[in-house]
Scaffold this active site. Structure first.
Site, PDB file in Angstrom:
ATOM      1  N   LYS A  44       0.791  -1.238   0.000  1.00 24.01           N
ATOM      2  CA  LYS A  44       0.000   0.000   0.000  1.00 24.01           C
ATOM      3  C   LYS A  44       0.824   1.290   0.000  1.00 24.01           C
ATOM      4  CE  LYS A  44      -3.365  -1.140  -0.632  1.00 24.01           C
ATOM      5  NZ  LYS A  44      -3.683  -1.921  -1.907  1.00 24.01           N
ATOM      6  N   GLY A  46       2.168   2.510  -2.930  1.00 23.95           N
ATOM      7  CA  GLY A  46       2.203   3.097  -4.272  1.00 23.95           C
ATOM      8  C   GLY A  46       2.882   2.193  -5.296  1.00 23.95           C
ATOM      9  N   THR A  47       2.888   0.904  -5.014  1.00 23.06           N
ATOM     10  CA  THR A  47       3.487  -0.092  -5.921  1.00 23.06           C
ATOM     11  C   THR A  47       2.902  -0.001  -7.325  1.00 23.06           C
ATOM     12  OG1 THR A  47       3.017  -1.500  -3.999  1.00 23.06           O
ATOM     13  CG2 THR A  47       4.190  -2.513  -5.864  1.00 23.06           C
ATOM     14  N   TRP A  49       1.372   2.399  -8.756  1.00 23.85           N
ATOM     15  CA  TRP A  49       1.711   3.686  -9.383  1.00 23.85           C
ATOM     16  C   TRP A  49       3.097   3.603 -10.044  1.00 23.85           C
ATOM     17  CZ3 TRP A  49       1.629   8.885  -6.155  1.00 23.85           C
ATOM     18  CH2 TRP A  49       1.534   9.977  -7.040  1.00 23.85           C
ATOM     19  N   HIS A 106       6.891  -7.434  -2.290  1.00 16.68           N
ATOM     20  CA  HIS A 106       6.668  -6.728  -1.016  1.00 16.68           C
ATOM     21  C   HIS A 106       7.616  -7.261   0.063  1.00 16.68           C
ATOM     22  CE1 HIS A 106       3.263  -4.445  -2.314  1.00 16.68           C
ATOM     23  NE2 HIS A 106       2.375  -5.416  -2.285  1.00 16.68           N
ATOM     24  N   ARG A 128       6.040   4.970   1.854  1.00 15.90           N
ATOM     25  CA  ARG A 128       4.940   5.911   2.132  1.00 15.90           C
ATOM     26  C   ARG A 128       4.872   6.141   3.629  1.00 15.90           C
ATOM     27  NH1 ARG A 128      -1.390   4.846   0.279  1.00 15.90           N
ATOM     28  NH2 ARG A 128      -2.029   7.027   0.418  1.00 15.90           N
ATOM     29  N   SER A 136      -4.472   3.016   4.422  1.00 18.01           N
ATOM     30  CA  SER A 136      -4.676   2.354   3.138  1.00 18.01           C
ATOM     31  C   SER A 136      -4.725   0.836   3.316  1.00 18.01           C
ATOM     32  CB  SER A 136      -3.541   2.753   2.180  1.00 18.01           C
ATOM     33  OG  SER A 136      -3.730   2.168   0.920  1.00 18.01           O
ATOM     34  N   TYR A 192       6.315   8.215  -1.671  1.00 19.52           N
ATOM     35  CA  TYR A 192       4.974   8.457  -2.212  1.00 19.52           C
ATOM     36  C   TYR A 192       4.634   9.949  -2.142  1.00 19.52           C
ATOM     37  CZ  TYR A 192      -0.174   7.925  -2.474  1.00 19.52           C
ATOM     38  OH  TYR A 192      -1.500   8.031  -2.809  1.00 19.52           O
ATOM     39  N   LYS A 255      -8.219   6.725  -2.388  1.00 18.62           N
ATOM     40  CA  LYS A 255      -8.161   8.189  -2.272  1.00 18.62           C
ATOM     41  C   LYS A 255      -6.938   8.748  -2.972  1.00 18.62           C
ATOM     42  CE  LYS A 255     -11.169   9.607   1.270  1.00 18.62           C
ATOM     43  NZ  LYS A 255     -11.235  10.207   2.602  1.00 18.62           N
TER      44      LYS A 255
HETATM   45  S1  PPS Z   1      -0.542  -2.976  -3.269  1.00 21.23           S
HETATM   46  O1  PPS Z   1      -1.799  -3.749  -3.093  1.00 21.23           O
HETATM   47  O2  PPS Z   1       0.335  -3.118  -2.108  1.00 21.23           O
HETATM   48  O3  PPS Z   1       0.145  -3.287  -4.519  1.00 21.23           O
HETATM   49  O4  PPS Z   1      -1.046  -1.450  -3.296  1.00 21.23           O
HETATM   50  P1  PPS Z   1      -0.178  -0.202  -3.762  1.00 21.23           P
HETATM   51  O5  PPS Z   1      -0.317  -0.033  -5.205  1.00 21.23           O
HETATM   52  O6  PPS Z   1       1.190  -0.288  -3.186  1.00 21.23           O
HETATM   53  O7  PPS Z   1      -0.877   0.995  -2.991  1.00 21.23           O
HETATM   54  C1  PPS Z   1      -2.210   1.377  -3.215  1.00 21.23           C
HETATM   55  C2  PPS Z   1      -2.332   2.804  -2.742  1.00 21.23           C
HETATM   56  O8  PPS Z   1      -1.688   3.666  -3.716  1.00 21.23           O
HETATM   57  C3  PPS Z   1      -2.653   4.572  -4.216  1.00 21.23           C
HETATM   58  N1  PPS Z   1      -2.379   4.898  -5.625  1.00 21.23           N
HETATM   59  C4  PPS Z   1      -2.139   6.145  -6.051  1.00 21.23           C
HETATM   60  N2  PPS Z   1      -2.047   7.317  -5.392  1.00 21.23           N
HETATM   61  C5  PPS Z   1      -1.819   8.430  -6.129  1.00 21.23           C
HETATM   62  N3  PPS Z   1      -1.692   8.425  -7.474  1.00 21.23           N
HETATM   63  C6  PPS Z   1      -1.783   7.276  -8.173  1.00 21.23           C
HETATM   64  N4  PPS Z   1      -1.678   7.285  -9.481  1.00 21.23           N
HETATM   65  C7  PPS Z   1      -2.007   6.063  -7.459  1.00 21.23           C
HETATM   66  N5  PPS Z   1      -2.156   4.764  -7.811  1.00 21.23           N
HETATM   67  C8  PPS Z   1      -2.370   4.076  -6.678  1.00 21.23           C
HETATM   68  C9  PPS Z   1      -3.972   3.845  -4.047  1.00 21.23           C
HETATM   69  O9  PPS Z   1      -5.072   4.709  -4.165  1.00 21.23           O
HETATM   70  C10 PPS Z   1      -3.779   3.271  -2.657  1.00 21.23           C
HETATM   71  O10 PPS Z   1      -3.777   4.276  -1.643  1.00 21.23           O
HETATM   72  P2  PPS Z   1      -5.091   4.767  -0.841  1.00 21.23           P
HETATM   73  O11 PPS Z   1      -4.589   5.706   0.215  1.00 21.23           O
HETATM   74  O12 PPS Z   1      -5.731   3.553  -0.254  1.00 21.23           O
HETATM   75  O13 PPS Z   1      -5.960   5.477  -1.829  1.00 21.23           O
END
Ligand code: PPS
Length: 292
Positions: A44, A46-47, A49, A106, A128, A136, A192, A255
């Protein structure tokens, strides 16, 4: 898909679930190649992203159909996952035909298969801040059947501080990777919150680390395409194609902000968290921001 939620287990001193340890031997024997790129994160952070950005930087021009037809979790396999009815992440990574291969993990740093170090692979680590990470993770565990039962907010909050989460303690994870960065020059440690503050600037840093020189237009396309609202509505990036997740409970792209913890932490919880944080985060060189 109706599966019982897994229990948390203690695995070599780290809390895990069996979905990420069942294939341990094979994963540890994974043969990395020198041009593989490992995307490492605590869950959670930003993987998705970073995965999306790297995939577009490398393949956005040569193979744009990838982005519109293959879900992100297939473009960037999750190395340690072993889940019923799905190909293991390790087999999936073995079969990738792209160059470079983008691979997600992870794992805390001590679990990374040794071939990544032997082959001196590039690694991108995204971290993050703990408070937003916790929030998250809580919503993710509520909606994801493949995660242990989250319990209520207060018990999840305390479990996070105790490190009893799948992939262990956030504190150990971010610190372990931070220490590794001091010794491994091919590790790019990013935050992040910096990405939220200025995605373009962070993509520039990433490109310089990766030795990529995209045009200004291309970089703008990547930064623009990766903005939260775009990824949220992109079915190839928002995980909406995975049946273990229940988006009626909470969406994967929830979010995407810094500071949502303020909507969850009580004043007392915030004080308790800060007190505990000071004890665990002694390295003054590793700094997080919880608001921007
Ligand atoms: S995982 O399941 O561990 O692979 O999840 P991961 O991708 O690491 O984290 C998910 C959170 O990243 C947010 N997210 C983003 N934030 C901003 N911009 C972009 N483009 C973006 N893409 C993914 C996603 O919304 C999750 O955070 P939260 O706070 O729950 O919204």
């Amino acid at each position: 898909m109706d599966l019982p939620r897994p229990e948390l287990i203690d695995f070599h001193g780290v809390s895990m679930s069996h979905y990420f340890t069942d294939n341990w031997e094979n994963v540890q024997n994974f043969q990395a190649r020198p041009d593989d790129i490992l995307i490492a994160t605590y869950p959670k952070s930003g993987t998705t992203w970073v995965s999306y950005i790297l995939d577009r930087l490398y393949f956005g021009q040569a193979a744009p159909e990838r982005q519109t037809s293959i879900p992100i979790y297939e473009r960037v396999p999750f190395l340690e996952i072993e889940f019923p009815l799905l190909e293991s992440g390790k087999d999936h990574a073995d079969k990738l035909t792209t160059c470079p291969r983008l691979i997600k993990t992870h794992f805390p740093v001590q679990f990374v298969p040794k071939s990544f170090w032997e082959q001196n692979c590039r690694i991108v680590y995204m971290a993050r801040n703990a408070k937003d990470n916790l929030v998250s993770y809580f919503h993710f565990d509520r909606m994801n059947q493949a995660e242990p039962e989250p319990g209520d907010w207060s018990s999840f909050f305390h479990r996070f501080m105790e490190g009893k989460m799948v992939f262990g303690s956030w504190y150990d994870h971010v610190n372990g990777w931070w220490k590794k960065k001091q010794a491994h020059s091919k590790l790019h440690y990013m935050f992040y919150e910096d990405m939220i503050e200025d995605t373009g600037r962070e993509i520039d840093k990433l490109c310089s680390f990766l030795g990529l020189t995209p045009s200004v237009e291309e970089k703008e396309r990547v930064a623009g395409g990766s903005q939260f609202d775009n990824m949220k509505k992109d079915s190839m990036a928002n995980y909406s194609t995975l049946p273990v997740m229940d988006y009626k409970i909470s969406p994967f792209m929830r979010k995407g902000t810094v500071g949502d913890w303020k909507n969850h932490f009580t004043v007392a919880q915030n004080e308790e968290f800060d007190e505990d944080y000071k004890k665990k985060m002694k390295d003054a060189t590793l700094k997080f921001c919880t608001e921007i």
